[in-house]
Motif scaffolding. Structure first.
Motif, PDB file in Angstrom:
ATOM      1  N   ALA A   1       1.203   3.254  -7.745  1.00  0.00           N
ATOM      2  CA  ALA A   1       0.728   3.021  -6.167  1.00  0.00           C
ATOM      3  C   ALA A   1      -0.712   3.128  -6.238  1.00  0.00           C
ATOM      4  O   ALA A   1      -1.191   2.113  -5.471  1.00  0.00           O
ATOM      5  CB  ALA A   1       1.389   3.944  -5.973  1.00  0.00           C
ATOM      6  N   SER A   2      -1.970   3.174  -6.950  1.00  0.00           N
ATOM      7  CA  SER A   2      -3.277   3.163  -7.187  1.00  0.00           C
ATOM      8  C   SER A   2      -3.285   2.137  -6.828  1.00  0.00           C
ATOM      9  O   SER A   2      -3.959   1.343  -6.988  1.00  0.00           O
ATOM     10  CB  SER A   2      -4.002   4.875  -7.294  1.00  0.00           C
TER      11      SER A   2
ATOM     12  N   ILE B   1       1.857  10.500  -1.219  1.00  0.00           N
ATOM     13  CA  ILE B   1       0.601   9.621  -1.492  1.00  0.00           C
ATOM     14  C   ILE B   1       0.803   8.519  -0.059  1.00  0.00           C
ATOM     15  O   ILE B   1       1.662   8.489   0.700  1.00  0.00           O
ATOM     16  CB  ILE B   1       1.024   8.198  -2.348  1.00  0.00           C
TER      17      ILE B   1
ATOM     18  N   LEU C   1       5.620  -1.661  -3.597  1.00  0.00           N
ATOM     19  CA  LEU C   1       5.596  -0.926  -4.561  1.00  0.00           C
ATOM     20  C   LEU C   1       7.549  -0.535  -5.328  1.00  0.00           C
ATOM     21  O   LEU C   1       7.132  -0.295  -6.114  1.00  0.00           O
ATOM     22  CB  LEU C   1       5.124   0.085  -3.373  1.00  0.00           C
TER      23      LEU C   1
ATOM     24  N   TYR D   1      -7.207   5.712   0.063  1.00  0.00           N
ATOM     25  CA  TYR D   1      -5.550   5.942  -0.530  1.00  0.00           C
ATOM     26  C   TYR D   1      -5.865   7.598  -0.246  1.00  0.00           C
ATOM     27  O   TYR D   1      -7.424   8.226  -1.260  1.00  0.00           O
ATOM     28  CB  TYR D   1      -4.929   5.713  -0.889  1.00  0.00           C
TER      29      TYR D   1
ATOM     30  N   GLU E   1       1.995   7.686  -9.692  1.00  0.00           N
ATOM     31  CA  GLU E   1       0.996   7.682  -9.013  1.00  0.00           C
ATOM     32  C   GLU E   1      -0.716   6.589  -9.103  1.00  0.00           C
ATOM     33  O   GLU E   1      -0.545   5.447  -8.710  1.00  0.00           O
ATOM     34  CB  GLU E   1      -0.070   9.645  -9.368  1.00  0.00           C
TER      35      GLU E   1
ATOM     36  N   LEU F   1       4.006  -1.192   1.108  1.00  0.00           N
ATOM     37  CA  LEU F   1       4.804  -0.262   0.615  1.00  0.00           C
ATOM     38  C   LEU F   1       6.171  -1.050   0.251  1.00  0.00           C
ATOM     39  O   LEU F   1       6.111  -0.527  -1.356  1.00  0.00           O
ATOM     40  CB  LEU F   1       5.173   0.683   2.048  1.00  0.00           C
TER      41      LEU F   1
END
Ligand code: HAM
Length: 441
Positions: A26-27, A126, A149, A104, A23, A146
């Motif tokens: 990604a964030s 996500i 990531l 998001y 998390e 994407l």
């Protein structure tokens, strides 16, 4: 004993740290690309999903958790996040302030599918959405984000599969060509596809049943029916992906399981997941905001399946559970009181320190420290108290250091700080890799 219901799972300590890490990765990446966090409810009016995802989709037809609440309203546990984010964008007139919004969210979704590895009834996504940008640059940028990531998470074994689903201009002609093709092959299709071929013929294209695949050989391709605008858009997306060095493949049968898509649709697939190979999916949905009562606004987004991502990342990142930096083995009530003060002080300084609170003997406290995987143990009993020193043992090397009582916490803070502060950061990867290279540590 009451057990979990089928298709849902607990994410236990040890795994939960990996989830926090995903998390966080990604964030922080998404925020660097200008996305802002949004939190949307888990329940919505059923109509929101049936209208946006499509009445004839598997999700709406057979997978939603829908119930009448005590007031008689029809409520659904969200099967995905896009519809809710669109509702929120419209309801709060976000477009009036700034039409371009990048949002998001992370959280659980609910679909009553047949559970199997990588497929759950409560799963986590996500999800990222961009409103107000029609340019193909955005399509390529979110795929780039994407893939960045995934590469940061060392998930290199993945590829973007891409298709264009056309627009209301060009899709109807393709749909009728496909329906005509299917009409001649009804008898060879599975039961689901026989039903779909009438109402939602595009879905037949991605049916996995071998007989259907065979029957679809030679089916018309949407790529050949795109209008000039959709063709230009799709070519530009591919051109930018190529320029950015993103590996992709065109999959003319990729149609996705939700009806709101227009133009670019994509999935990120990996070979590491077995049957459930899609670790993320998304696409453009230029008509949905208007269809749900907002202004005519282009939009695009994707969702990552977190359960699947966690499964892949766990394969190479190993154990994420946090172990105490220090265990204080205190003997006798005076030492215990001092240890209690120290542990609390260290915990507030960002050091993970533990102690025994059950008056156990030294041997069993040492065992406890070992079980918890403490990196160091500090021993304090009457003789250490009398000598004014604490003994700190490095559990890996067995080396012991004597530290004066008065400077004990300062010593620990200086010695361990930094190592621990970065607990959910890039250093997690380094620590985890070091731990695997050096398992005794
Ligand atoms: P989706 O393809 O239905 O798209 O789901 C996205 C991802 O969620 C899938 O690729 C998969 O990794 C994961 N997923 C889906 N169902 C399950 C399940 N039952 N168990 C475990 N993982 C699952 C959407 O949901 C769209 N809302 C994506 C999107 C956002 N499109 C535009 N914006």
């Amino acid at each position: 004993m009451i057990q979990l219901i089928r298709g849902v799972k607990d994410i236990l300590p040890g795994d939960a740290e990996l989830w926090q890490y995903l998390e966080h990765q990604a964030s922080s990446l998404f925020e660097d690309f200008g996305f802002k966090n949004i939190r949307i409810p888990i329940m919505e009016r059923t109509e929101l999903f049936s209208r946006s995802i499509g009445e004839q989709t598997d999700i709406v037809e057979k997978e939603m958790y829908t119930f009448a609440d005590r007031g008689g309203d029809m409520i659904t546990l969200r099967p995905e996040a896009t519809a809710s984010i669109v509702r929120s964008y419209i309801q709060h007139r976000m477009y009036a302030v700034e039409p371009v919004q990048k949002l998001y969210t992370v959280g659980p979704m609910f679909r009553r599918e047949r559970p199997q590895k990588g497929r759950y009834r409560q799963f986590y996504q996500i999800d990222a959405e961009v409103f107000g940008v029609a340019s193909p640059l955005m399509d390529s940028q979110i795929i780039f984000m994407l893939m960045t990531l995934f590469s940061r998470l060392k998930v290199t074994d993945c590829i973007a599969r891409l298709n264009s689903l056309g627009c209301p201009e060009c899709r109807p002609a393709f749909k009728s060509a496909l329906s005509a093709f299917l009409a001649a092959r009804q008898a060879s299709l599975c039961e689901d596809c026989q039903r779909r071929s009438d109402k939602n013929p595009l879905r037949v294209l991605d049916c996995k049943v071998p007989a259907c695949r065979q029957a679809m050989d030679g089916a018309p391709s949407i790529a050949d029916s795109l209008c000039p605008e959709c063709r230009r858009h799709f070519d530009a997306v591919m051109q930018h992906l190529t320029l950015m060095g993103i590996p992709f493949e065109i999959d003319k049968n990729l149609v996705r399981g939700l009806d709101y898509y227009t133009r670019t649709a994509f999935e990120i697939q990996t070979t590491l997941l077995g049957a459930q190979s899609a670790v993320a999916g998304g696409g453009r949905y230029d008509g949905l905001v208007k269809m749900l009562g907002g202004p005519d606004t282009p939009a695009i987004g994707f969702a990552i399946g977190m359960d699947r991502l966690a499964e892949i990342v766990a394969l190479h990142l190993g154990d994420f559970s946090r172990r105490p930096q220090l265990f204080i083995a205190a003997l006798g009530s005076a030492c215990q009181t001092l240890a209690f003060e120290w542990v609390n002080r260290l915990n507030t300084e960002g050091i993970y320190a533990e102690m025994d609170m059950a008056d156990r003997g030294l041997k069993s406290q040492m065992k406890q420290a070992d079980r918890q995987g403490a990196a160091h143990v500090a021993i304090i009993g009457d003789s250490e108290m009398a000598a004014g020193q604490v003994l700190i043992r490095d559990m890996a090397t067995r080396e012991q250091t004597a530290v004066p009582l008065e400077t004990f916490t300062e010593y620990i803070v200086t010695r361990f700080d930094g190592l621990v502060k970065s607990r959910i950061s890039d250093d997690f990867v380094k620590c985890s890799q070091a731990r695997r290279a050096n398992p005794e540590e």
